[in-house]
Design an enzyme around this catalytic site. Structure first.
Site, mmCIF file in Angstrom:
data_model
loop_
_atom_site.group_PDB
_atom_site.id
_atom_site.type_symbol
_atom_site.label_atom_id
_atom_site.label_comp_id
_atom_site.label_asym_id
_atom_site.label_seq_id
_atom_site.Cartn_x
_atom_site.Cartn_y
_atom_site.Cartn_z
ATOM 1 N N ASP A 98 40.177 -65.448 -59.378
ATOM 2 C CA ASP A 98 39.471 -64.339 -58.743
ATOM 3 C C ASP A 98 38.608 -64.738 -57.553
ATOM 4 O O ASP A 98 37.666 -64.032 -57.202
ATOM 5 C CB ASP A 98 38.582 -63.666 -59.795
ATOM 6 C CG ASP A 98 37.680 -64.673 -60.497
ATOM 7 O OD1 ASP A 98 37.456 -65.750 -59.938
ATOM 8 O OD2 ASP A 98 37.213 -64.375 -61.609
ATOM 9 N N GLU A 120 46.184 -66.643 -64.511
ATOM 10 C CA GLU A 120 44.951 -66.046 -65.068
ATOM 11 C C GLU A 120 44.812 -64.588 -64.589
ATOM 12 O O GLU A 120 43.782 -64.158 -64.082
ATOM 13 C CB GLU A 120 43.698 -66.849 -64.716
ATOM 14 C CG GLU A 120 42.522 -66.568 -65.639
ATOM 15 C CD GLU A 120 41.272 -67.387 -65.301
ATOM 16 O OE1 GLU A 120 40.511 -66.982 -64.412
ATOM 17 O OE2 GLU A 120 41.070 -68.424 -65.941
ATOM 18 N N GLU A 134 34.218 -61.090 -57.631
ATOM 19 C CA GLU A 134 35.420 -61.538 -58.340
ATOM 20 C C GLU A 134 36.192 -60.388 -59.003
ATOM 21 O O GLU A 134 37.421 -60.426 -59.103
ATOM 22 C CB GLU A 134 35.056 -62.586 -59.393
ATOM 23 C CG GLU A 134 34.640 -63.936 -58.808
ATOM 24 C CD GLU A 134 33.179 -63.994 -58.377
ATOM 25 O OE1 GLU A 134 32.448 -62.990 -58.515
ATOM 26 O OE2 GLU A 134 32.762 -65.059 -57.887
ATOM 27 N N HIS A 215 25.702 -70.135 -61.450
ATOM 28 C CA HIS A 215 25.896 -70.040 -59.997
ATOM 29 C C HIS A 215 26.311 -68.649 -59.514
ATOM 30 O O HIS A 215 26.633 -68.472 -58.344
ATOM 31 C CB HIS A 215 26.962 -71.038 -59.546
ATOM 32 C CG HIS A 215 28.336 -70.721 -60.107
ATOM 33 N ND1 HIS A 215 28.772 -71.220 -61.303
ATOM 34 C CD2 HIS A 215 29.328 -69.934 -59.645
ATOM 35 C CE1 HIS A 215 29.984 -70.763 -61.551
ATOM 36 N NE2 HIS A 215 30.353 -69.972 -60.558
ATOM 37 N N ARG A 217 26.802 -65.027 -57.958
ATOM 38 C CA ARG A 217 26.148 -64.319 -56.860
ATOM 39 C C ARG A 217 25.282 -63.157 -57.329
ATOM 40 O O ARG A 217 24.220 -62.897 -56.758
ATOM 41 C CB ARG A 217 27.205 -63.745 -55.901
ATOM 42 C CG ARG A 217 27.651 -64.698 -54.856
ATOM 43 C CD ARG A 217 28.929 -64.244 -54.182
ATOM 44 N NE ARG A 217 29.596 -65.436 -53.699
ATOM 45 C CZ ARG A 217 29.495 -65.902 -52.470
ATOM 46 N NH1 ARG A 217 28.814 -65.229 -51.572
ATOM 47 N NH2 ARG A 217 30.094 -67.011 -52.106
ATOM 48 N N HIS A 247 25.019 -76.439 -59.002
ATOM 49 C CA HIS A 247 26.049 -76.036 -58.041
ATOM 50 C C HIS A 247 25.524 -76.242 -56.616
ATOM 51 O O HIS A 247 24.328 -76.055 -56.367
ATOM 52 C CB HIS A 247 26.371 -74.561 -58.296
ATOM 53 C CG HIS A 247 27.582 -74.040 -57.599
ATOM 54 N ND1 HIS A 247 27.639 -73.845 -56.243
ATOM 55 C CD2 HIS A 247 28.795 -73.654 -58.081
ATOM 56 C CE1 HIS A 247 28.824 -73.361 -55.913
ATOM 57 N NE2 HIS A 247 29.552 -73.236 -57.017
#
Ligand code: UD1
Ligand code: UDP
Length: 404
Positions: A98, A120, A134, A215, A217, A247
């Protein structure tokens, strides 16, 4: 079947880890010419993985820019990838998951009328802003995809309910293929374990290890401040060590180092290479994460997980009782962590190993489908009948044991 030309395109750490077993399986297939293109959406974190799995890309677009915007990256991928698609004309492009790389590469191939295989496929929260961006990315790829490799029956059901046009095959998740190989290697080699443990010699073996990754967003700002506050309060306990490999995103590095730096029992290395991270996962008592891949790996190793998200596209472990969704509220994170640290019976309930995500054969199934051979689809129920294998991480906890 004549020779098939395949182009696998990926760009970030998790895509590389989950595509690596597939790229290796494709390379062993006589009827396939397998090319790899990395966008370089990540640089250091991607290169760590390529090095570990011995993957030498045929094309490297080198597109990472510090603190890159989603639109700049998306545009750059279209521009840089198109001449490669035009020149190579692969029979199938494979993308994973994604990310922006996967979405842009999938669309670029679609525009060139090249078939897209989505590894996936079918994960959903049905909340367009969680995870952002995503959730949109994976839906776009599933609409465009011709071959949809769904890891679980659940992800297949999502795709069926959306009436997508692509062919759906349930394969298991390739993350388990990579994990099995890596954990077996760690378990078999005491010298390797000693080497992997050396950078963490400061960890007190009598304290419980809390392994953290974060991590996303949608958690930038207040979410990360809350996560750090909860970790700071947890670190006041005398019986825990916290390791948070941070990260490289500047929106994560800044707040995390500022809030948690300088505490004796909080360790903030940069991103760890995959082998080192797998070793720490084997040593961990509990895991706090917002990562997709870690949510799949930890239950497989019998490590209870606090998922620092409001919703998850990986409900299988939640249903099995191996995961607690805590979001990013301080009190929720603390309450769940204290439950697992202070109540041994509760801990034992969460720490049973389960493998709803795969059985280690996902890549083989994907290759079988690509080559037109019959596929024995993955079923979590079928893996339950496999007796608990002897495979164990070095800390003695069993791995790959299914439960009802
Ligand atoms: C990306 C994916 C996310 C995935 C995550 C895994 C998108 C939109 N997001 O998010 O789905 O879970 O990767 O890690 O595709 N950086 C470096 N070196 C690196 C990697 C990143 O310096 O090796 C820094 C750069 O400043 C870069 C920034 O991190 O601009 C953000 O990277 P980006 O790929 O845009 O987003 P991630 O948050 O990593
Ligand atoms: N991982 C790693 N080093 C680390 C942290 C994680 O190799 O320091 C691995 C982990 O084993 C998992 C993957 O990275 O397979 C998860 O990637 P990430 O959290 O970046 O992305 P997500 O899964 O959320 O997309």
């Amino acid at each position: 079947m004549g020779t098939l030309k395949l182009l696998s395109i990926f760009g970030t750490r998790p895509e590389a880890i989950k595509m690596a077993p597939l790229v290796q399986a494709l390379a062993r297939e006589p009827g396939i010419v397998s090319l790899v293109c990395v966008t370089g959406q990540h640089r250091e974190m991607l290169d760590q993985v390529l090095g570990f799995f011995g993957i030498e890309p045929d094309f490297d677009l080198k597109l990472m820019v510090r603190n890159q915007s989603l639109n700049a990256l998306t545009g750059a991928i279209f521009t840089a990838l198109d001449p490669i698609l035009e020149a190579e004309r692969p029979d199938l492009v494979l993308v994973h998951g994604d990310t922006t790389t996967a979405m842009a590469a999938g669309l670029a191939a679609f525009h060139r009328r090249i078939r897209v295989g989505h590894v996936e496929a079918g994960l959903r929260t049905y909340h367009m802003d969680r995870p952002f961006p995503e959730e949109l990315n994976r839906r776009v790829i599933d609409v465009a995809g011709a071959l949809l490799f769904a890891p679980t029956a659940r992800s297949k059901d999502n795709l069926l309910s959306e009436h997508v046009e692509g062919e759906i095959v349930v394969t298991g998740n390739t993350v388990i293929d990579a994990l099995q190989v890596t954990q077996t290697r760690i378990a078999a080699d005491a010298a390797l374990r000693a080497r992997l443990d050396a950078p963490f010699a400061a960890l007190d073996p009598d304290k419980r290890l809390i392994l953290v990754t974060g991590h996303r967003r949608e958690s930038f700002g207040e979410g990360f401040r809350n996560i750090c506050t909860a970790l700071r309060i947890l670190s006041e306990r005398k019986d825990v060590e916290i390791v948070y490999p941070v990260h490289l995103n500047p929106n994560v590095q800044g707040p995390v180092r500022e809030a948690l730096g300088g505490r004796a029992n909080v360790h903030l290395p940069g991103p760890l290479d995959y082998l080192s991270f797998q070793r720490l996962l084997g040593r961990a008592h509990i895991v706090l994460t917002d990562s997709g891949g870690v949510q799949e790996e930890a239950p497989t190793l019998g490590k209870p997980v606090l998922v620092m998200r409001e919703v998850t596209e990986r409900p299988e472990a939640l249903d099995a009782g191996a995961v607690i969704l805590v979001g990013t509220e301080v009190e929720k994170i603390l309450a769940a962590a204290r439950l697992l640290l202070d109540d041994d019976a509760a801990y034992a309930r969460f720490a049973e190993c389960i493998n709803p995500y795969g059985d280690g054969d996902a890549s083989r199934r994907i290759v079988d489908r690509i080559c037109g051979r019959p596929v024995d689809e993955f079923s979590a129920n079928a893996t339950k009948s496999k007796a608990a294998p002897t495979l164990r991480p070095a800390d003695g906890s069993p791995i790959m044991v299914a439960r009802d």
